[in-house]
Each structure stands twice: as C-alpha cells, then as structure tokens.
Design an enzyme around this catalytic site. Structure first.
Site, short mmCIF file in Angstrom:
data_model
loop_
_atom_site.label_atom_id
_atom_site.label_comp_id
_atom_site.label_asym_id
_atom_site.label_seq_id
_atom_site.Cartn_x
_atom_site.Cartn_y
_atom_site.Cartn_z
N TYR A 180 -10.57 60.55 18.34
CA TYR A 180 -10.64 59.92 19.67
C TYR A 180 -11.78 58.91 19.79
O TYR A 180 -11.83 58.14 20.73
CB TYR A 180 -10.78 60.98 20.78
CG TYR A 180 -9.63 61.97 20.86
CD1 TYR A 180 -8.46 61.76 20.14
CD2 TYR A 180 -9.71 63.10 21.65
CE1 TYR A 180 -7.41 62.66 20.20
CE2 TYR A 180 -8.66 64.00 21.73
CZ TYR A 180 -7.52 63.78 20.98
OH TYR A 180 -6.48 64.69 21.04
N LYS B 10 -7.52 71.01 8.44
CA LYS B 10 -6.32 70.65 7.67
C LYS B 10 -6.80 70.23 6.28
O LYS B 10 -6.57 69.11 5.82
CB LYS B 10 -5.58 69.52 8.42
CG LYS B 10 -4.21 69.18 7.88
CD LYS B 10 -3.15 70.24 8.14
CE LYS B 10 -1.84 69.84 7.50
NZ LYS B 10 -0.85 70.93 7.48
N ASP C 101 -1.92 74.16 11.43
CA ASP C 101 -0.51 74.47 11.72
C ASP C 101 -0.31 75.99 11.78
O ASP C 101 0.39 76.52 12.65
CB ASP C 101 0.44 73.80 10.71
CG ASP C 101 -0.09 73.82 9.29
OD1 ASP C 101 -1.26 74.19 9.08
OD2 ASP C 101 0.67 73.49 8.36
N ASP D 271 -8.27 69.96 21.17
CA ASP D 271 -7.59 69.50 22.37
C ASP D 271 -6.25 70.24 22.51
O ASP D 271 -5.91 70.80 23.55
CB ASP D 271 -7.36 67.98 22.24
CG ASP D 271 -6.86 67.35 23.51
OD1 ASP D 271 -6.75 68.05 24.52
OD2 ASP D 271 -6.57 66.13 23.49
N ASP E 69 -5.37 74.00 24.85
CA ASP E 69 -4.29 74.03 25.86
C ASP E 69 -3.30 75.14 25.55
O ASP E 69 -2.82 75.84 26.45
CB ASP E 69 -3.55 72.69 25.92
CG ASP E 69 -4.17 71.76 26.95
OD1 ASP E 69 -5.31 72.03 27.38
OD2 ASP E 69 -3.53 70.76 27.32
#
Ligand code: NAD
Length: 360
Positions: free
Chosen positions: A146, A195, A227, A251, A255
C-alpha cells in the site's frame, strides 16, 4: 498513577460510545486509585466543522503530548454529508490517515474473541464455534504494497499497472518485537503469516521474525502461509493467539477474523508506535444511520479502553477487570440492539455503560 489520555469523540455515534468508555475508565480510576487526565482533541468531521480541516497541526502537537489516545469513530454518511463534497484531502478520513502517519503508528492490533453467549452470531458451524477463539491479528500498517511505488503505463502498446511490495529488515523487526512482547501478555504463541514460498519480501520477513524469536524462548513461534491461514481461520480458529503479518495480508485476514465473531459492535482495535503510545478505537465506523438515537453498542470502545490500559500503561489487572465486567454483563443477558436476541434484555448505549461500570 496519573494517565494522560487524549480523547477524540469523533462523529456519528462517536461521542455516545466514547462517553460510555470514559464512564468505565473513571470507575477503574476510582477503584484502583488512578487519575484520568483527559484532553479533548478534534478529528474528522467535527474538526472540519470547527476549523475547516480534518486534522490541524495544533491537534497533532497536542496528541503528541499524550500517553495514549482513545477515539470514537469518525466520518459521516458518504452519500449525504457535505464533508464528502470536499476534495479528498479535506475529508474526515484524510485526518485519520494523517494522524496515524504523524504519530508513526506502524502496528495495528485487532482482537477477535468469541463470547460463549454470542456464539449464535458466529457464522461458523456449531462444532467449530463451540470451541471458542481468542486471537489478536497484528498487522503492519505503514509499509508493504500500500506504500510502495506504483505506476500505470503503456508497455509494448499494452496498458500495464505496477505496485511494489517492499519491506526492509527494520520495519519487520520492530513489529515482530511488538508481537512477541504482546504474546507474553497473552498465551505465549505467535503465528507469523507470509507467502515465503513465492515472495522475497516474505522470505526476509521469515528470516527476521526467526531472529527476533531467539530473544523470546518462552514464546512459541510457527510460520503459516497466508492461503493456509485464510482456511485455518474458518476451520480451526481456536489454534490462534497472536497472528503477525504484513500490511495487505493483515488487511484481509483481520476482516475475516472479525467476521467470524459475528458482531461488529464488539470489536476493539489499537495502533501502536515503537514507544508505549497507542491510538485505541473501535473497529467499526461512525454508524451515521443510528447516530443520536442512543442505541449504539459501546462495548467495542470500552474494550479499546481496556487495551489502552494494558498496552500503553501496563495496567493489566485494570484491563482484565473491564473485560471481565463486559463478559459478566453479557452473561447476565443484557444486549444492545445490534446483538439482541429473543430471551435477552434490550438496553440502550448509556445503560450498557452503566452496567459495565457498576461491575468493575
Ligand atoms: P459502520 O461500521 O459505521 O456501520 C456499518 C453498520 O454497522 C451500520 O448499520 C451501523 O449502524 C452498524 N454499527 C456499527 N457500529 C455499531 C455499534 N457500535 N453499535 C450498533 N451498530 C453499529 O460502517 P459504514 O456505514 O460503512 O461507515 C460509516 C462511516 O464511518 C463512513 O464515513 C466511514 O468512512 C466511517 N468509518 C470510520 C472508521 C474509523 O473511524 N476508523 C472505520 C470505518 C468506517
């Protein structure tokens, strides 16, 4: 002990829910012999109305004089409020981004906890929900994809967009240290999510987290691919304690973790820098649809105040007393409208604050 606390009441339901959190903090101060020294600060829509800007330099300077900040939510109805006719840099949310940046808040903490008596709201199947869960997602907030360089250009006649995911070892080390420190205040387990089978930034992440872990022999460390983590959160959420991860993965996973609790009005959060300073706020927004009706659920803000006592002031016993009081009130069957179910007693925002304060 005297606690210097900045208070941002904010917009929408913000003033109503912050009032209740202060009521509970005042009760803690009475019981444990502390003094709460509050300084009111303006941010978001309230600041736009008063000064024309969502965050002034004067407020930033005052915020830096505090030991911690307790905040309600900011913002209004994005389709109707005049704040959203202003250019983006003058809208309420710009103030929020600016204060996070000015205070160097790089670590975002979002606990996800399932209360036994609210497990009906959990969307997971009963056999999973009944095991309960109590995790804390720790997301890096100021680096990664970001904040990396980005551009869109024509490459060989084809429109192409590029975003850059970059982390240096210092950015990883400082949040890893926070995660291990906080694990020691919880159940001594960190699961670091990356990852590393594909990304260089994740391989560095893993290397630095392993280095930091050597200083915390009492804390168990596991690595998990993102994942797999997304699957494990819905398959076996009870396995998690502190989940440490970079910005974009955090992020998404935070959620997901909040969704499986099933109740947005219950979720607290904190953003910390490399001192004891932190900004504490509910995970939900300013709920303009119910603002001014006195029916908002103040529990997320009250639990954010508990996090403030634990992480900025090391007042663990006082923090526990708030969390216990919340649990007791729920066990006794009191509910605000958002978590109400048949057979429980519906109470308004102020009554919920009273009930929790009385049980401290
Ligand atoms: P929201 O979280 O404010 O509301 C979503 C739904 O949940 C609404 O129906 C609302 O009534 C309900 N809700 C939220 N908190 C509740 C509570 N404590 N008690 C009872 N019900 C509650 O999200 P939104 O409607 O998408 O956003 C509204 C405004 O909040 C926007 O301006 C948005 O930008 C802002 N916002 C601010 C923050 C923040 O301050 N950090 C975070 C998210 C959204």
């Amino acid at each position: 002990m005297e606690l210097k606390i900045g208070v941002i009441k904010g917009d929408g339901i913000g003033p109503e829910i912050v009032e209740e959190a202060m009521k509970v903090l005042d009760k803690v101060a009475d019981k444990y012999g502390h003094k709460m020294n509050y300084t009111q600060l303006l941010l978001g829509g309230a600041s736009i109305d008063a000064t024309g800007e969502p965050l002034t330099d004067e407020t930033i300077a005052k915020a830096k004089e505090q030991e911690a900040i307790l905040m309600g939510s900011i913002g209004g109805d994005t389709t109707k409020s005049p704040w959203y006719k202003l250019e983006p840099s003058l809208r309420p949310e710009a103030g929020l981004l600016k204060i996070r940046k000015s205070l160097n808040l790089f670590a975002n903490l979002r606990p996800a906890y399932l209360y036994d008596v609210l497990s009906d709201a959990c969307p997971l199947k009963e056999s999973v929900a009944k095991q309960g869960f109590d995790m804390l997602i720790m997301r890096e907030l100021t680096g990664g994809l970001y904040f990396g360089e980005r551009h869109t250009s024509m490459v060989d006649g084809v429109k192409t967009a590029v975003d850059t995911l970059s982390y240096n070892e210092n950015e990883i080390r400082r949040i890893a240290i926070k995660a291990f420190d906080i694990a020691r205040k919880r159940n001594n387990k960190v699961i670091s999510v990356d990852k590393a089978n594909v990304l260089d930034s994740s391989r560095l992440w893993r290397e630095v987290v392993n280095e930091v872990a050597k200083n915390y022999p009492d804390v168990t460390l596991e690595h998990m691919l993102v994942d797999n983590c997304a699957m494990q959160l819905v398959k076996n959420p009870a396995q998690f304690d502190v989940v440490l991860t970079e910005n974009m993965f955090g992020d998404i996973l935070s959620d997901e973790a909040s969704m499986i609790t099933g109740s947005i009005g219950m979720l607290s959060s904190a953003s910390l820098n490399d001192t004891k300073f932190g900004l504490y706020e509910p995970s939900h927004g300013s709920a303009p649809d119910i603002a001014g009706q006195g029916i908002a659920n103040p529990i997320a803000t009250i639990l954010s105040a508990a996090m403030m006592l634990r992480y900025s002031f090391d007042l663990d016993e006082e923090a526990n007393s708030i969390e216990k009081a919340v649990k007791t009130v729920l066990d006794e069957g009191y509910r605000t409208v958002d978590i109400y179910s048949e057979g429980t007693e519906k109470v308004n925002c102020s009554k919920m604050g009273d009930l929790i304060a009385e049980r401290i």
